[in-house]
Write an enzyme that holds these catalytic residues in place. Sequence first.
Site, PDB file in Angstrom:
ATOM      1  N   GLY A 103      38.477  30.427  32.053  1.00 10.07           N
ATOM      2  CA  GLY A 103      38.178  31.746  31.883  1.00 10.07           C
ATOM      3  C   GLY A 103      39.319  32.380  31.119  1.00 10.07           C
ATOM      4  O   GLY A 103      40.264  32.601  31.897  1.00 10.07           O
ATOM      5  N   ASP A 105      39.418  35.677  31.113  1.00  8.69           N
ATOM      6  CA  ASP A 105      39.868  36.675  31.876  1.00  8.69           C
ATOM      7  C   ASP A 105      41.036  36.255  32.624  1.00  8.69           C
ATOM      8  O   ASP A 105      41.994  36.921  32.888  1.00  8.69           O
ATOM      9  CB  ASP A 105      38.940  37.494  32.758  1.00  8.69           C
ATOM     10  CG  ASP A 105      38.171  36.217  33.666  1.00  8.69           C
ATOM     11  OD1 ASP A 105      38.048  35.117  33.287  1.00  8.69           O
ATOM     12  OD2 ASP A 105      37.361  36.848  34.318  1.00  8.69           O
ATOM     13  N   ARG A 106      41.112  34.950  33.054  1.00  8.00           N
ATOM     14  CA  ARG A 106      42.088  34.336  33.706  1.00  8.00           C
ATOM     15  C   ARG A 106      43.332  34.166  33.063  1.00  8.00           C
ATOM     16  O   ARG A 106      44.280  34.432  33.657  1.00  8.00           O
ATOM     17  CB  ARG A 106      41.736  33.013  34.604  1.00  8.00           C
ATOM     18  CG  ARG A 106      40.411  33.196  35.457  1.00  8.00           C
ATOM     19  CD  ARG A 106      40.139  31.912  36.138  1.00  8.00           C
ATOM     20  NE  ARG A 106      40.991  31.495  37.214  1.00  8.00           N
ATOM     21  CZ  ARG A 106      40.935  30.399  37.808  1.00  8.00           C
ATOM     22  NH1 ARG A 106      40.062  29.499  37.335  1.00  8.00           N
ATOM     23  NH2 ARG A 106      41.708  30.133  38.665  1.00  8.00           N
TER      24      ARG A 106
END
Length: 255
Positions: A103, A105-106
Amino acid sequence: MLLCIDIGNTHAHFGLLTEERTVMQDTVPTRLSGDPTEGIAAQVPVLQARFGAIRAVAFCSVVPAVNATLRHSFTRTGLPVWQLTHEQRLGVPITYSNPAEIGQDRLANSAGAHALGGSPAVVIDIGTAVTFDVVTRAGGYEGGVIGPGVAVMRNYLHERTAQLPRLDESLEVTRAIGKSTVEAMRIGTVLGYAGMIQALLDAVLAELAGRGEPAPALYLTGGAAAIVAGRLRQPVQEVPDLTLRGLAAAWQLNH
């Protein structure tokens, strides 16, 4: 000034960042039709008049279906739009078997943690899902853990049973034995959720220690971070704008 946008499954978190600090930040619901961020692009003239010139837009997204629409929404602003992917520089290497499935965001969280305090680090991000992102000295970004978010747990109890009500957003728990159905559910989701996070964190730290990694810096972020803040045994630094900071740090590395 950089406009950073983190598009999540439920909300889009955005802010204006300089090299030194986050000047402002806000959250809007993520929309799957129309403008996915409810007019952040339309706010650009107002933001620039209030805070100063914006150089570019940097975003990460876990909702691929809205990415093209987001880019199009900024067409009239004239601002360049940059997306964080696994192919961009983070400040740390990626030693994950399939980087394309991480992801975004990760990735931003890992870049933010490394920019804040170097490696090793563990980021606990509590939103629609909870994610642990692990950055080590030996391997850089290695992966982590994905689990259900607290709202998922609360909604599931209501939706999959005949008599359990839908809980409100309150996190207030004063005892461990509930005297009503609502209180019992709140205890289960607040204390129980913090216990799940603690168990996962203990397992991650034990594995890192067993490999000879130094004790990592621990960061807590995400819209539901308050549910575990102050309930973990280890000292954890709460950084609400960590994902945005990571976006800004990664943008700087790639420009």
